[in-house]
Enzyme design. Structure first.
Site, short mmCIF file in Angstrom:
data_model
loop_
_atom_site.label_atom_id
_atom_site.label_comp_id
_atom_site.label_asym_id
_atom_site.label_seq_id
_atom_site.Cartn_x
_atom_site.Cartn_y
_atom_site.Cartn_z
N LYS A 71 27.62 33.65 38.37
CA LYS A 71 27.41 33.54 36.92
C LYS A 71 28.44 32.60 36.29
O LYS A 71 28.09 31.73 35.48
CB LYS A 71 27.46 34.93 36.27
CG LYS A 71 26.37 35.87 36.82
CD LYS A 71 26.34 37.21 36.14
CE LYS A 71 27.56 38.07 36.42
NZ LYS A 71 27.76 38.37 37.86
N THR A 72 29.70 32.78 36.64
CA THR A 72 30.75 31.90 36.09
C THR A 72 30.49 30.46 36.53
O THR A 72 30.59 29.52 35.75
CB THR A 72 32.14 32.35 36.60
OG1 THR A 72 32.27 33.75 36.37
CG2 THR A 72 33.26 31.62 35.89
N ASP A 116 32.05 36.54 29.57
CA ASP A 116 31.79 37.40 30.72
C ASP A 116 31.78 38.86 30.27
O ASP A 116 32.42 39.19 29.27
CB ASP A 116 32.90 37.17 31.76
CG ASP A 116 32.47 37.57 33.16
OD1 ASP A 116 31.29 37.91 33.34
OD2 ASP A 116 33.31 37.52 34.07
N THR A 165 26.75 42.38 34.22
CA THR A 165 26.27 43.01 35.44
C THR A 165 25.20 44.04 35.07
O THR A 165 24.51 44.54 35.92
CB THR A 165 27.42 43.74 36.17
OG1 THR A 165 28.13 44.51 35.21
CG2 THR A 165 28.37 42.74 36.81
N ARG A 224 30.56 35.19 46.91
CA ARG A 224 32.02 35.40 46.82
C ARG A 224 32.53 36.06 48.10
O ARG A 224 33.58 35.70 48.61
CB ARG A 224 32.38 36.26 45.60
CG ARG A 224 33.87 36.67 45.61
CD ARG A 224 34.34 37.35 44.34
NE ARG A 224 34.34 36.44 43.22
CZ ARG A 224 33.79 36.70 42.04
NH1 ARG A 224 33.20 37.86 41.83
NH2 ARG A 224 33.84 35.81 41.09
P1 ADP Z 1 30.31 35.75 39.18
O1 ADP Z 1 30.74 35.04 37.93
O2 ADP Z 1 28.84 36.08 39.19
O3 ADP Z 1 31.16 36.94 39.52
P2 ADP Z 1 31.24 33.32 40.48
O4 ADP Z 1 30.47 32.28 39.75
O5 ADP Z 1 32.67 33.50 40.11
O6 ADP Z 1 30.49 34.73 40.42
O7 ADP Z 1 31.10 32.97 42.05
C1 ADP Z 1 31.98 33.50 43.00
C2 ADP Z 1 32.24 32.50 44.10
O8 ADP Z 1 31.05 32.34 44.86
C3 ADP Z 1 32.65 31.11 43.60
O9 ADP Z 1 33.81 30.71 44.25
C4 ADP Z 1 31.56 30.18 44.04
O10 ADP Z 1 32.13 29.13 44.77
C5 ADP Z 1 30.71 30.97 44.99
N1 ADP Z 1 29.29 30.80 44.66
C6 ADP Z 1 28.59 31.58 43.81
N2 ADP Z 1 27.30 31.18 43.76
C7 ADP Z 1 27.20 30.13 44.58
C8 ADP Z 1 26.10 29.29 44.96
N3 ADP Z 1 24.88 29.50 44.48
N4 ADP Z 1 26.34 28.29 45.82
C9 ADP Z 1 27.57 28.12 46.34
N5 ADP Z 1 28.64 28.89 46.03
C10 ADP Z 1 28.47 29.88 45.16
#
Ligand code: ADP
Length: 361
Positions: A71-72, A116, A165, A224
């Site tokens: 998401k981030t 977030d 979430t 992640r």
């Molecule tokens: P969230 O915000 O949903 O908790 P993040 O965007 O922080 O998740 O993603 C966590 C990690 O996973 C990041 O370091 C990112 O590099 C990796 N990641 C997430 N989605 C992908 C994707 N679709 N392709 C490659 N790497 C991803």
């Protein structure tokens, strides 16, 4: 065990600065680099292209899904694709409407505001956000009591990217103000293999295809976690192997870290093990199960169980927790024989062994 420091935890709570820096370095920067989530990518691509063609800002975007699914990352991609700056904050950081007013009033035109855990914002801040999202305006209240006055403040157009979430916890008026809503699913193993290969390349570690399969299979559908496991396997390969990640090194490394072939860690296995070995597969109450593994009730319920349920290893029933046949198989145990009473299982064929005719015609 401290659940916040789990290798297979998808939250960032236990991460140190080093880990956050690596995570940032591994983030895809453009939509084309983002792996998986084909529907979300296609839809978002249209939203962004249309906004660019209009020369305006993109609609507000709501992203829902479990932690660690990207998401981030997507919010940063939205900003990059729009050529806009991004401001990152979270619901719990905004406790007063004034906190939000300060952020909103300092946004630049077209800026992306990533919020977030938007479901954890305070109520007054949430109400301020409604007006800001709809009219690009907020009323700042000055003074208290009868003398309080609302001073309207115009805001530059911006794009709010909300992440949660728990989309179900968002009040409908807030949900309705997003022009585009996307739900992110857990990733398929093949997609996680791509994530592993991409990250391995960035970390400059050689991973053969079978090594990536092994890591992907233990990553619980979450990029992640895939990235985190990859880093631990890389360490192992450097110290014990030739620096190359093969199937054998990945499996051996993750055995050291107690992450099994399906991604269960020590806590998950302890819960499942107790359920099978001490309670014959259940049903057993949550509190009893928690005592048996020496953990808090909440830890078992909120940390271990969701994944076990998702994997079809455990079911929550009104009478307690029950293990599925897949749980027995995964733990390499044989379920006890069901008592075959005289009331007859189907195996007690008429005329066969047992007590034929007892209840028969
Ligand atoms: P969230 O915000 O949903 O908790 P993040 O965007 O922080 O998740 O993603 C966590 C990690 O996973 C990041 O370091 C990112 O590099 C990796 N990641 C997430 N989605 C992908 C994707 N679709 N392709 C490659 N790497 C991803």
């Amino acid at each position: 065990m401290n659940p916040e420091n789990r290798l297979v935890g998808a939250e960032t709570d236990g991460e140190d600065a080093d880990e956050q820096a690596v995570e940032a370095a591994l983030r895809p920067k453009q939509l084309g680099e983002f792996i998986g989530q084909p529907k979300v990518r296609e839809q978002l691509d249209l939203v962004l292209r249309a906004a660019r063609a209009r020369g305006g800002t993109a609609d507000h975007v709501l992203l829902s899904g479990a932690p660690g699914l990207g998401k981030t990352t997507l919010s940063m991609i939205i900003a990059a694709e729009m050529g806009a700056p991004i401001r990152i904050t979270s619901g719990p950081a905004i406790q007063h409407a004034g906190d939000l007013a300060a952020i909103l009033s300092s946004l630049q035109e077209g800026e992306v505001l990533f919020l977030d855990e938007i479901h954890r914002m305070s109520r007054p801040a949430e109400e301020m956000l409604y007006m800001a999202m709809e009219d690009f305006r907020v009323d700042v209240i000055v003074g208290k009591g009868p003398g309080a006055t609302a001073i309207p403040l115009e805001l530059p157009p911006f794009t709010l990217v909300g992440a949660t979430t728990r989309a179900g916890l968002l009040p409908p008026p807030l949900r309705d103000r997003f022009g585009f809503t996307a739900h992110m699913e857990f990733y398929e193993p093949a997609e996680l293999e791509q994530v592993v290969h991409r990250s391995a390349q960035l970390l400059e570690v050689h991973t053969d295809p079978a090594g990536a399969v092994e890591i992907a299979g233990r990553s619980r559908g979450t990029p992640r976690i895939a990235n985190r496991l990859l880093r631990r396997v890389r360490d192992y390969a450097q110290v014990k192997g030739h620096g190359v990640i093969t199937r054998e090194t990945a499996a051996a490394a993750l055995e050291v870290y107690e992450v099994d072939a399906r991604g269960l860690d020590r806590l998950d296995r302890a819960v499942l093990g107790a359920l099978l070995k001490l309670f014959g597969g259940g049903p057993v109450g949550l509190s009893t199960l928690a005592v048996a593994v020496g953990e808090e009730r909440e830890t078992v319920e909120e940390v271990a169980e969701p994944f076990l349920v998702r994997e079809g290893l455990l079911v929550r029933t009104p009478r307690g927790r029950v293990a599925t046949p897949a749980a027995w198989a995964h733990m390499g145990l044989t379920p006890p024989q069901q008592p075959s009473g005289p009331s007859g299982s189907s195996s007690a064929a008429p005329g066969g062994p047992g007590q034929p005719g007892l209840f028969g015609a």
